[in-house]
Design a protein around this motif. Structure first.
Motif, PDB file in Angstrom:
ATOM      1  N   THR A 132      24.982 -32.363 -11.075  1.00 37.91           N
ATOM      2  CA  THR A 132      23.967 -31.423 -10.578  1.00 37.91           C
ATOM      3  C   THR A 132      22.781 -31.334 -11.517  1.00 37.91           C
ATOM      4  OG1 THR A 132      25.699 -30.148  -9.490  1.00 37.91           O
ATOM      5  CG2 THR A 132      23.595 -29.028  -9.832  1.00 37.91           C
ATOM      6  N   ARG A 133      23.037 -31.310 -12.800  1.00 39.06           N
ATOM      7  CA  ARG A 133      21.912 -31.177 -13.732  1.00 39.06           C
ATOM      8  C   ARG A 133      21.242 -32.525 -14.020  1.00 39.06           C
ATOM      9  NH1 ARG A 133      18.935 -26.922 -13.991  1.00 39.06           N
ATOM     10  NH2 ARG A 133      17.744 -28.727 -14.648  1.00 39.06           N
ATOM     11  N   TYR A 134      22.004 -33.503 -14.520  1.00 35.23           N
ATOM     12  CA  TYR A 134      21.331 -34.712 -15.023  1.00 35.23           C
ATOM     13  C   TYR A 134      20.734 -35.568 -13.903  1.00 35.23           C
ATOM     14  CZ  TYR A 134      23.468 -33.629 -19.536  1.00 35.23           C
ATOM     15  OH  TYR A 134      23.861 -33.004 -20.713  1.00 35.23           O
ATOM     16  N   LEU A 135      21.435 -35.686 -12.782  1.00 36.26           N
ATOM     17  CA  LEU A 135      20.841 -36.499 -11.717  1.00 36.26           C
ATOM     18  C   LEU A 135      19.623 -35.773 -11.139  1.00 36.26           C
ATOM     19  CD1 LEU A 135      21.837 -39.307 -11.230  1.00 36.26           C
ATOM     20  CD2 LEU A 135      22.651 -38.617  -8.993  1.00 36.26           C
ATOM     21  N   GLY A 136      19.682 -34.456 -11.149  1.00 31.55           N
ATOM     22  CA  GLY A 136      18.520 -33.660 -10.727  1.00 31.55           C
ATOM     23  C   GLY A 136      17.354 -33.828 -11.684  1.00 31.55           C
ATOM     24  N   ASP A 137      17.644 -33.814 -12.981  1.00 29.69           N
ATOM     25  CA  ASP A 137      16.566 -33.964 -13.977  1.00 29.69           C
ATOM     26  C   ASP A 137      15.912 -35.336 -13.850  1.00 29.69           C
ATOM     27  OD1 ASP A 137      17.319 -31.473 -14.933  1.00 29.69           O
ATOM     28  OD2 ASP A 137      18.651 -32.303 -16.452  1.00 29.69           O
ATOM     29  N   LEU A 138      16.730 -36.343 -13.546  1.00 24.28           N
ATOM     30  CA  LEU A 138      16.188 -37.702 -13.396  1.00 24.28           C
ATOM     31  C   LEU A 138      15.447 -37.875 -12.069  1.00 24.28           C
ATOM     32  CD1 LEU A 138      19.261 -39.706 -14.722  1.00 24.28           C
ATOM     33  CD2 LEU A 138      16.946 -39.949 -15.618  1.00 24.28           C
ATOM     34  N   SER A 139      15.647 -36.944 -11.141  1.00 25.90           N
ATOM     35  CA  SER A 139      15.042 -37.064  -9.811  1.00 25.90           C
ATOM     36  C   SER A 139      13.891 -36.068  -9.673  1.00 25.90           C
ATOM     37  CB  SER A 139      16.101 -36.816  -8.730  1.00 25.90           C
ATOM     38  OG  SER A 139      17.239 -37.602  -8.942  1.00 25.90           O
ATOM     39  N   GLY A 140      14.218 -34.878  -9.127  1.00 28.04           N
ATOM     40  CA  GLY A 140      13.190 -33.844  -8.934  1.00 28.04           C
ATOM     41  C   GLY A 140      12.567 -33.407 -10.246  1.00 28.04           C
ATOM     42  N   GLY A 141      13.322 -33.559 -11.333  1.00 26.45           N
ATOM     43  CA  GLY A 141      12.800 -33.184 -12.654  1.00 26.45           C
ATOM     44  C   GLY A 141      11.496 -33.898 -12.965  1.00 26.45           C
ATOM     45  N   GLN A 142      11.372 -35.103 -12.440  1.00 27.97           N
ATOM     46  CA  GLN A 142      10.148 -35.871 -12.713  1.00 27.97           C
ATOM     47  C   GLN A 142       8.954 -35.267 -11.973  1.00 27.97           C
ATOM     48  OE1 GLN A 142      10.410 -37.941 -15.304  1.00 27.97           O
ATOM     49  NE2 GLN A 142      12.437 -37.022 -15.210  1.00 27.97           N
ATOM     50  N   ILE A 143       9.221 -34.688 -10.820  1.00 32.87           N
ATOM     51  CA  ILE A 143       8.153 -34.005 -10.066  1.00 32.87           C
ATOM     52  C   ILE A 143       7.738 -32.752 -10.855  1.00 32.87           C
ATOM     53  CG2 ILE A 143       7.575 -32.844  -7.887  1.00 32.87           C
ATOM     54  CD1 ILE A 143       9.807 -34.622  -6.572  1.00 32.87           C
ATOM     55  N   ILE A 144       8.751 -32.037 -11.333  1.00 32.09           N
ATOM     56  CA  ILE A 144       8.484 -30.807 -12.098  1.00 32.09           C
ATOM     57  C   ILE A 144       7.645 -31.148 -13.344  1.00 32.09           C
ATOM     58  CG2 ILE A 144       9.544 -28.895 -13.390  1.00 32.09           C
ATOM     59  CD1 ILE A 144      11.971 -29.144 -11.448  1.00 32.09           C
ATOM     60  N   ARG A 145       8.006 -32.244 -14.026  1.00 34.47           N
ATOM     61  CA  ARG A 145       7.248 -32.638 -15.227  1.00 34.47           C
ATOM     62  C   ARG A 145       5.771 -32.864 -14.897  1.00 34.47           C
ATOM     63  NH1 ARG A 145       5.581 -37.413 -16.936  1.00 34.47           N
ATOM     64  NH2 ARG A 145       7.010 -38.642 -15.662  1.00 34.47           N
ATOM     65  N   GLY A 146       5.510 -33.608 -13.836  1.00 34.77           N
ATOM     66  CA  GLY A 146       4.124 -33.917 -13.453  1.00 34.77           C
ATOM     67  C   GLY A 146       3.329 -32.646 -13.169  1.00 34.77           C
ATOM     68  N   ALA A 205      27.797 -25.129  -8.885  1.00 36.43           N
ATOM     69  CA  ALA A 205      26.811 -25.469  -9.914  1.00 36.43           C
ATOM     70  C   ALA A 205      25.394 -25.166  -9.404  1.00 36.43           C
ATOM     71  CB  ALA A 205      26.932 -26.945 -10.293  1.00 36.43           C
ATOM     72  N   PHE A 206      25.123 -25.552  -8.165  1.00 34.27           N
ATOM     73  CA  PHE A 206      23.806 -25.262  -7.590  1.00 34.27           C
ATOM     74  C   PHE A 206      23.596 -23.754  -7.487  1.00 34.27           C
ATOM     75  CE2 PHE A 206      23.565 -29.696  -6.283  1.00 34.27           C
ATOM     76  CZ  PHE A 206      22.212 -29.950  -6.330  1.00 34.27           C
ATOM     77  N   GLN A 207      24.645 -23.039  -7.072  1.00 31.98           N
ATOM     78  CA  GLN A 207      24.506 -21.585  -6.942  1.00 31.98           C
ATOM     79  C   GLN A 207      24.255 -20.919  -8.289  1.00 31.98           C
ATOM     80  OE1 GLN A 207      28.118 -20.935  -4.783  1.00 31.98           O
ATOM     81  NE2 GLN A 207      27.226 -21.827  -2.930  1.00 31.98           N
ATOM     82  N   LEU A 208      24.924 -21.422  -9.325  1.00 30.27           N
ATOM     83  CA  LEU A 208      24.710 -20.860 -10.664  1.00 30.27           C
ATOM     84  C   LEU A 208      23.254 -21.084 -11.106  1.00 30.27           C
ATOM     85  CD1 LEU A 208      28.106 -21.943 -12.253  1.00 30.27           C
ATOM     86  CD2 LEU A 208      27.333 -19.574 -11.986  1.00 30.27           C
TER      87      LEU A 208
END
Ligand code: HEM
Length: 224
Positions: A132-146, A205-208
């Protein structure tokens, strides 16, 4: 001879499908929408980063121990570790004394408690959180960074957004492919009951994460 129980759908697909509604809810949460819509100041972004520090410390503190576990072990990867990157971001966002006055929100404390409980009692369940965290960071996280770079003027991939920069992951698409293969292999090694437990833990995990966003949201009341 009994026919071994074989899942028809790869476990990585099961996880993605089962958590898609939770993903949408996290993405569209009030805090994320306001933050990424440019309606909150950099202090809200810094606040989120501070909460993530508690979460990643809990995820990563036990990495050496989890590396020995038959199910969780293959997921433990130094290329993913985020704690140091978050600390550099926090030094930039909050100053050299960033640790002073940084406290977990109630939802963050609950999230950390769950991670600790899993490391103690059900290490296989940790993979649900890892995904939930790392695959998200590698995915949508990149949008958030931009968006963060543009909105608050951080240097591209520099201090402030290092959390989203995986310097040791050269090819994120290939990395995610390999990661999904590990999930599929983990799914094959589990029985149906255990697979279902991991799926439920992934939703949790998503709910947390959603609860942390809600706690953060209340800190920044809507202006009239
Ligand atoms: C506004 C915030 C978010 C945006 C814009 C976003 C966007 C995305 C996008 C576009 C993908 C697909 C990438 C791909 O297929 O390679 C993705 C995947 C994913 N996101 Fe998010 N996301 C957000 C928030 C979150 C949050 C808060 C979490 C969890 C804490 C999360 C967890 C995931 C996971 C686990 C995947 C991988 C799904 C899979 O392929 O199995 N995302 N996200």
């Amino acid at each position: 001879m009994p026919i071994p129980e074989q899942p028809v759908v790869p476990f990585s697909t099961v996880l993605r499908t089962a958590s898609s509604a939770e993903h949408e809810a996290a993405e569209q949460s009030s805090f994320m929408s306001r933050l990424l819509g440019g309606h909150l100041g950099v202090e809200a972004y810094a606040d989120l980063t501070g909460q993530l520090w508690f979460v990643y410390r809990a995820l990563e503190d036990r990495a050496d121990e989890l590396a020995e576990h038959p199910v969780a072990g293959p997921f433990i990867d130094a290329a993913l570790l985020r704690t140091e990157a978050i600390e550099r971001d926090l030094a930039h966002l909050r100053g050299p004394d960033w640790r002073e006055g940084l406290t977990p929100l109630p939802a963050t404390a609950a999230y950390v408690a769950r991670l600790e409980e899993l490391a103690d009692q059900w290490p296989a369940g940790v993979i649900a959180h890892h995904y939930t965290r790392y695959l998200g960071d590698l995915s949508g996280g990149q949008i958030i960074r931009g968006i963060a770079e543009k909105t608050w003027g951080f240097e591209r991939k520099g201090d402030g957004v290092r959390f989203y920069v995986f310097e040791q992951v050269d090819n994120p698409a290939a990395f995610k492919r390999d990661y999904r293969a590990k999930l599929d292999a983990a799914g094959l090694a589990m029985d149906e009951v255990e697979r279902r437990r991991v799926v439920e833990e992934c939703k949790r995990a998503f709910q947390l994460n959603g609860a942390v966003f809600r706690d953060l949201d209340t800190r920044y009341p809507l202006s009239a």
